[in-house]
Design a protein around this motif. Sequence first.
Motif, PDB file in Angstrom:
ATOM      1  N   LYS A 543       0.843  -1.205   0.000  1.00 37.46           N
ATOM      2  CA  LYS A 543       0.000   0.000   0.000  1.00 37.46           C
ATOM      3  C   LYS A 543       0.878   1.256   0.000  1.00 37.46           C
ATOM      4  N   GLU A 544       1.975   1.231   0.789  1.00 31.66           N
ATOM      5  CA  GLU A 544       2.883   2.388   0.804  1.00 31.66           C
ATOM      6  C   GLU A 544       3.500   2.630  -0.579  1.00 31.66           C
ATOM      7  N   VAL A 636      -4.700   3.462 -11.406  1.00 28.26           N
ATOM      8  CA  VAL A 636      -4.299   2.080 -11.109  1.00 28.26           C
ATOM      9  C   VAL A 636      -3.725   1.971  -9.690  1.00 28.26           C
ATOM     10  N   SER A 637      -2.909   2.994  -9.300  1.00 29.65           N
ATOM     11  CA  SER A 637      -2.349   3.000  -7.946  1.00 29.65           C
ATOM     12  C   SER A 637      -3.457   3.072  -6.891  1.00 29.65           C
ATOM     13  N   GLY A 643      -7.233  -2.450  -3.077  1.00 27.16           N
ATOM     14  CA  GLY A 643      -7.062  -3.914  -2.964  1.00 27.16           C
ATOM     15  C   GLY A 643      -6.267  -4.283  -1.727  1.00 27.16           C
ATOM     16  N   TYR A 644      -5.235  -3.481  -1.421  1.00 25.20           N
ATOM     17  CA  TYR A 644      -4.444  -3.768  -0.226  1.00 25.20           C
ATOM     18  C   TYR A 644      -5.276  -3.571   1.042  1.00 25.20           C
ATOM     19  N   ALA A 700      -5.471 -13.025  -3.390  1.00 26.10           N
ATOM     20  CA  ALA A 700      -4.123 -13.147  -3.954  1.00 26.10           C
ATOM     21  C   ALA A 700      -4.164 -13.167  -5.480  1.00 26.10           C
ATOM     22  N   SER A 701      -5.199 -13.818  -6.061  1.00 24.39           N
ATOM     23  CA  SER A 701      -5.335 -13.848  -7.525  1.00 24.39           C
ATOM     24  C   SER A 701      -5.547 -12.449  -8.082  1.00 24.39           C
ATOM     25  N   VAL A 702      -6.406 -11.666  -7.369  1.00 25.65           N
ATOM     26  CA  VAL A 702      -6.633 -10.285  -7.806  1.00 25.65           C
ATOM     27  C   VAL A 702      -5.327  -9.487  -7.762  1.00 25.65           C
ATOM     28  N   SER A 703      -4.559  -9.703  -6.665  1.00 19.78           N
ATOM     29  CA  SER A 703      -3.277  -8.987  -6.545  1.00 19.78           C
ATOM     30  C   SER A 703      -2.330  -9.374  -7.675  1.00 19.78           C
TER      31      SER A 703
END
Length: 757
Positions: A543-544, A636-637, A643-644, A700-703
């Motif tokens: 996230k950072e 996107v960020s 997501g995080y 995890a798949s999304v990440s």
Amino acid sequence: MKMLGNISIKMKLIISFTIIALLVVLSSITSIFDLSKSSKGFQSYKGSVQNSLHFIQIEEKILLLNNNLKSYLNNPKEEEIKRFGNNYKGVENLIKEANKYSNKNQKKQLALITKKLNSYKTNFESLVSLMEKTDEIYTNNLAINGKNIEELLSSIMLTSEIDEKYEVSVQSGYAIRFMLLARLYTMKFLDSSSNDDVKEINKEFGYLLEQVSDLDDLIENEVRKDKLNQVRNLIPIYKNGVDDIVKNINERDKLILQNNSLENDIEKVIDDSKKQSEKAQNLIGEEVSSLNEGIKTKTIIVGLIVLILVVSFSITIAKGITNGLNSLNNGILNLLNSNDTSTRVEVKNKDEISKIAQNFNNYLESIDKGLKDDAKVIEDVKRVVSLVKDGKVNQEVKVKSNNKNLNELRVLFNEMLDVLSSKISDDINKIEKALETYSKLDFRHRIDNANAKVEVGLNQLANIINEMLVENKTNGLTIEDSAKKVVENVRVVSTASTEAASSIEETASALDEITATITSNTQNILRMASFANELSTSAKEGKEYAGKTASSMDEINDEVNSINEAISVIDQIAFQTNILSLNAAVEAATAGEAGKGFAVVAQEVRNLANRSAQAANQIKRLVESATNKANIGKDVSTQMISGYDILTDNVSKTLELILEVERVFKEQKDGIEQINSAINNLDVQIQKNASIATQTEEVASVSEKIASIILENANAKEFIGKENSEKRKNLIDTKFDGLEKRAMEKRIKEQDDWESF
């Protein structure tokens, strides 16, 4: 004959008549009575010829007066006024001399010529006065007030643009344009005296006054309001000066027409006098012929000799005068028809007409020298413009001219090139090459020896984009590997949960050993909690990194804004250059024929200003494209951060569930009699663990997909450090390998313990 060419016309006539007189004296010795009468006839004839000669000389002087008038109109200098005065005195002297040999009728004609010449002189003096008044109006009014009006409007335009009052700035630019067009048509009127130009002048002043009125409604700033009021006060003064000039020019044209009419009248009177003189000469010739009938053979021979001499001298003198006038006339016609100042009138003799031709040649030589000097400056300007078209802005016009306006424009042109070189680049091709490379998503290119602001700005922009892409790719690789490892670990956990459920069913009969099993499961749960904590830490780090990416995008936007400001400066320079080229066109029109060549240069300067504006627009479009892509990266960020956050929330829930299982196991350890109920609860908790593992696998798949998108975007671009991203990613992987290794050892140990159980 060559010696006769060096003698003046007057001396030729004196010599010829002296010879004739000597012959007449010789012949009078032999025939006193008849030759005395013949002598009187010859004296009358001589006076008539002398009178004709005076009329011819008067006609020549009047032609010179007319040439002086035309020369003064083309070049109003004090020298032409003095020449006019000298020629006028010459005409007066010739008239006085002609009166001595004239009869009563001819004296009346000479008096009429004198009267018309006085009117001609009066008109010339009035014309000189009008020209001086016109020049005074132009110098003290139009030149000063026109410049003041342009400076005030330019000040309003520039200050409005600084204060972001763009509508006021644009309207002020239009007002400057109308003012410049009014000045341009005024200069055209001075050359053409056309009523169409007067109409154009009045029309442009009408537009200018309407524009000033519109500006009055738009301007709110008191300082600009005061400057606009000054402009409003100066315009009527300037317009009155233009009206006075138009009035003077019209009066001048009337005087010119009057002088042309007077000249025709004088020529008509001279022609009549010449015809009368010819008639008188014919009468005298008849009388002399009748008197000579009785003269002896010797007198006839002498008479024939005298006649031959008279004819020879008359033809020779007339031919010399005619050849000189024809040569001078041909030279003037050649200059009027071809404007070729390099031609010269052929000068063969040293008489009065030859002196006039020589003075005319000297005048042409001075004009030709000035035009050649101006042509050298224009050629040097063309050379510089050609280099600038090729992108080489760091140039200078070095050739100087005696023309003050041309030199001032040369200095302004050089200053403009210096500004372009310092603000943009000394070689536009370098910027075009850099922009073309960036448009192909290759950010490895840098402008060498960047000194101009635009060059430095482009290099800084490329560095920031390059750093962002390196960071994005490194983060993408790290997230991708981390997501894969999370998926693998979650699958292991899911498999272990399934096996644990099966083992619990098999161990329902082994209640006495359940305490050991519970203790072992408690330890495994503690390990899972540790692993979940590590996963939560990784999510926070991700996230950072995403936050840093968004911050980098914001910095890119700030740099883009700086570039937009630089583009605005370029647009302003292009606009001011366009105004300057229009002003140069006005100055070129003021210079007349000598400024025609420079008008072409002014047009080239205007084209260059338009190309600069187009280049600025192209840069602006590329910068806007870069801004859009930076915004996409920022979005996107933002999605990655979201997501995080979800991943962190799920990990927290997993920890809570693990702690709950730990608490249940402790309760089972404290109450063995509740072991069956505890086994059932444990089975339920294991099923929940399997469900949570499934959810974690989806996260995890999304990440992993997000990491693939980031890597795809980064790999589509070329940048410095692209290959080193793998090394940075390996440093991060090293940290996780230790954790994975310890986790694998724990799983192997747990599996061995379970099998042993």
